[in-house]
Design an enzyme around this catalytic site. Sequence first.
Site, PDB file in Angstrom:
ATOM      1  N   GLY A 147      14.884 -11.117 -26.147  1.00 44.22           N
ATOM      2  CA  GLY A 147      14.421 -10.626 -24.960  1.00 44.22           C
ATOM      3  C   GLY A 147      15.265  -9.471 -24.148  1.00 44.22           C
ATOM      4  O   GLY A 147      15.374  -9.770 -22.983  1.00 44.22           O
ATOM      5  N   THR A 204      28.643 -15.534 -30.380  1.00 43.47           N
ATOM      6  CA  THR A 204      29.008 -14.667 -29.346  1.00 43.47           C
ATOM      7  C   THR A 204      30.376 -13.946 -29.475  1.00 43.47           C
ATOM      8  O   THR A 204      30.472 -12.835 -29.399  1.00 43.47           O
ATOM      9  CB  THR A 204      28.772 -15.149 -27.882  1.00 43.47           C
ATOM     10  OG1 THR A 204      27.548 -15.874 -27.907  1.00 43.47           O
ATOM     11  CG2 THR A 204      29.219 -14.178 -26.792  1.00 43.47           C
ATOM     12  N   CYS A 219     -11.391  -0.173 -25.552  1.00 48.36           N
ATOM     13  CA  CYS A 219     -11.498   0.453 -26.716  1.00 48.36           C
ATOM     14  C   CYS A 219     -12.272   0.468 -27.801  1.00 48.36           C
ATOM     15  O   CYS A 219     -13.547   0.496 -27.781  1.00 48.36           O
ATOM     16  CB  CYS A 219     -10.025   0.692 -27.013  1.00 48.36           C
ATOM     17  SG  CYS A 219      -9.591   2.407 -27.609  1.00 48.36           S
ATOM     18  N   HIS A 261      -7.432   2.025 -21.905  1.00 51.81           N
ATOM     19  CA  HIS A 261      -6.596   0.618 -22.131  1.00 51.81           C
ATOM     20  C   HIS A 261      -6.038   0.170 -20.434  1.00 51.81           C
ATOM     21  O   HIS A 261      -5.042   0.653 -20.207  1.00 51.81           O
ATOM     22  CB  HIS A 261      -5.545   0.616 -22.923  1.00 51.81           C
ATOM     23  CG  HIS A 261      -5.654   0.831 -24.347  1.00 51.81           C
ATOM     24  ND1 HIS A 261      -5.889  -0.328 -25.044  1.00 51.81           N
ATOM     25  CD2 HIS A 261      -6.193   1.690 -25.039  1.00 51.81           C
ATOM     26  CE1 HIS A 261      -6.193   0.118 -26.358  1.00 51.81           C
ATOM     27  NE2 HIS A 261      -6.368   1.256 -26.518  1.00 51.81           N
ATOM     28  N   GLU A 310      -5.115  -2.542 -19.423  1.00 52.77           N
ATOM     29  CA  GLU A 310      -4.122  -3.269 -19.365  1.00 52.77           C
ATOM     30  C   GLU A 310      -2.690  -2.451 -19.442  1.00 52.77           C
ATOM     31  O   GLU A 310      -1.659  -3.240 -18.787  1.00 52.77           O
ATOM     32  CB  GLU A 310      -4.034  -4.235 -20.470  1.00 52.77           C
ATOM     33  CG  GLU A 310      -3.839  -3.622 -21.853  1.00 52.77           C
ATOM     34  CD  GLU A 310      -4.813  -2.934 -22.533  1.00 52.77           C
ATOM     35  OE1 GLU A 310      -5.948  -2.524 -21.899  1.00 52.77           O
ATOM     36  OE2 GLU A 310      -4.950  -2.669 -24.000  1.00 52.77           O
TER      37      GLU A 310
HETATM   38  N1  GLN Z   1      -9.874   2.170 -33.822  1.00 48.21           N
HETATM   39  C1  GLN Z   1     -10.647   2.906 -32.560  1.00 48.21           C
HETATM   40  C2  GLN Z   1     -10.427   4.335 -32.497  1.00 48.21           C
HETATM   41  O1  GLN Z   1      -9.445   4.728 -33.134  1.00 48.21           O
HETATM   42  C3  GLN Z   1     -10.143   2.151 -31.415  1.00 48.21           C
HETATM   43  C4  GLN Z   1      -8.771   2.429 -30.993  1.00 48.21           C
HETATM   44  C5  GLN Z   1      -8.201   1.194 -30.190  1.00 48.21           C
HETATM   45  O2  GLN Z   1      -8.903   0.172 -30.000  1.00 48.21           O
HETATM   46  N2  GLN Z   1      -7.095   1.590 -29.564  1.00 48.21           N
HETATM   47  O3  GLN Z   1     -11.121   4.970 -31.887  1.00 48.21           O
END
Ligand code: GLN
Length: 546
Positions: free
Chosen positions: A20, A194, A384, A518, A520
């Site tokens: 981590g 360590t 995506c 994305h 997230e």
């Molecule tokens: N494989 C798909 C593309 O290239 C989706 C990519 C993804 O989900 N990041 O468009």
Amino acid sequence: MTNPNTKFIFITGGVVSSLGKGLASASIAATLQGRGFKVRLRKLDPYLNVDPGTMSPYQHGEVFVTDDGTEADLDLGHYERFSGVAATKNDSVTTGKIYQRVIDKERHGEYLGATIQVVPHVTNEIKNFILSNLTDEDFVLCEIGGTVGDIEGQPYLEAIRQVAYDLGRDRVMFVHLTLLPFIPTAGELKTKPTQHSVKKLQEYGIQPDMLLCRAQMPIPKNEKKKLALFCNVREENVIAALDVSNIYQVPLAYSKEGMDRAVCRHFGIPDDKPADLSKWEKIIEVIKKPEGEVKIAVVGKYTKLLEAYKSLHEAIKHGAIANHYQVNIKWIDSEKLEHEPAGDYLNDVNAIIVPGGFGQRGTQGKIEAIKYAREHNIPFLGICFGMQMAVIETMRNVCGIKNANTTEFDPDCEPVVGLMTEWDKDGNKEVRHKDGDLGGTMRLGAYPCHLKTGSLAQKVYGTENISERHRHRYEVNMKYEDTLNKGGMIISGKSPDGKLPEIVERPEHPWFMAVQFHPELKSKPFAPHPIFISLIKAVIDNSRLM
Ligand code: GLN
């Protein structure tokens, strides 16, 4: 470098991998921010790939994408989530990238006839990465990937030793993260690994200033003394990094053990008042006392390794925290839904997410999950690849176009999703070819998107113009918009030129949204992403009605 007082903290790892380091680095940064300092975090990865973009998620976990379009190590996600500082292409480097730069310079004749060597040419390039593209940061934290003793890591250790030599020890701190294994038969935490790891660091000319020791239990005073004496570290700089139940507790836990105090002491910074970590305390309070629980299914293909969905996992948690709820995530391998009815897996969940992905394996299962969400009015988010699959699902199962698919793996299909060969980037045309390189050539990074007035998306964001991070090579073809509309699906977000669909939704469904980007990647515990807040709110409101 513009601030002559910027201080550098180098974080190395010893004994075993997966301790981590990313979280530890992010947590040191968070505690320093709590003391009012400006931080920047950087990752140096010793592997030979130019970036992790072409690696399987099973090799390296999720690929994180920055606003400026770099495909980077997932630790950059931890850095952003903990510090709120947006990472850039200047914050992530690999040996592949370093060598590429060195070789490019050699080909351009920039070394004036010299023999090119690891020391000084490769190490200089590493130092250059560490010291360049900075503004007025108080602290730059650089995490060195891998474990001390790895062959690949040696040039990095030499480079950071030289940085300390060049800038002076009063501007550099070496933090070494290690493990104190607990041996049940002896009933003790063991310090020997360590000690060996520190000896190895010392061989490279690096004397750690702080030991951050992962341990299952508090480190007895005697063991701390022993570590301090044998590793040549001040006793109060031997910090216990105890296991905690929630990662957002880490800055609080480390600070309690005296970590940020030790950093201040090292740099001669007055330590008159403790770090203000109240924002972390608030998050932990909510996590500890949730008002209820929601159960969300994530139907994907890399569910055996949760690191593959790291940012998604965190963003779902952030959405729950914003609603004062806790979330139970059911990770479902999409291939399972190809052999058994979707309901067997999905009848006990409150929402369904189909995340990003590449390639054909498991796609039919994703489509089954989307069909189930659509038909059973279960809140659904597609991300995506999940958006592309949601469009294909409507085309096949509602519009009756049975061979609708993506050209990513089906060249003879009705090409509802096809390869993007041209798009606009900041007013310039980006062009790609079918047989071009795979690395770093997707539509990457932040792109603007315009939202349809009155759509769910516009309500969720509370605005009409947004910017989100992308990582895709294929795109839903706009020419199917009318057919999709007839199938009950609207395109509620588009690129500003109207050419690329960014968001689809089903207005008749309680909450159905699928996005080409994305979301997230931009969610943070103290700034949860609106899509995840809204999804979880919809689930809570939905279950109240039931
Ligand atoms: N494989 C798909 C593309 O290239 C989706 C990519 C993804 O989900 N990041 O468009």
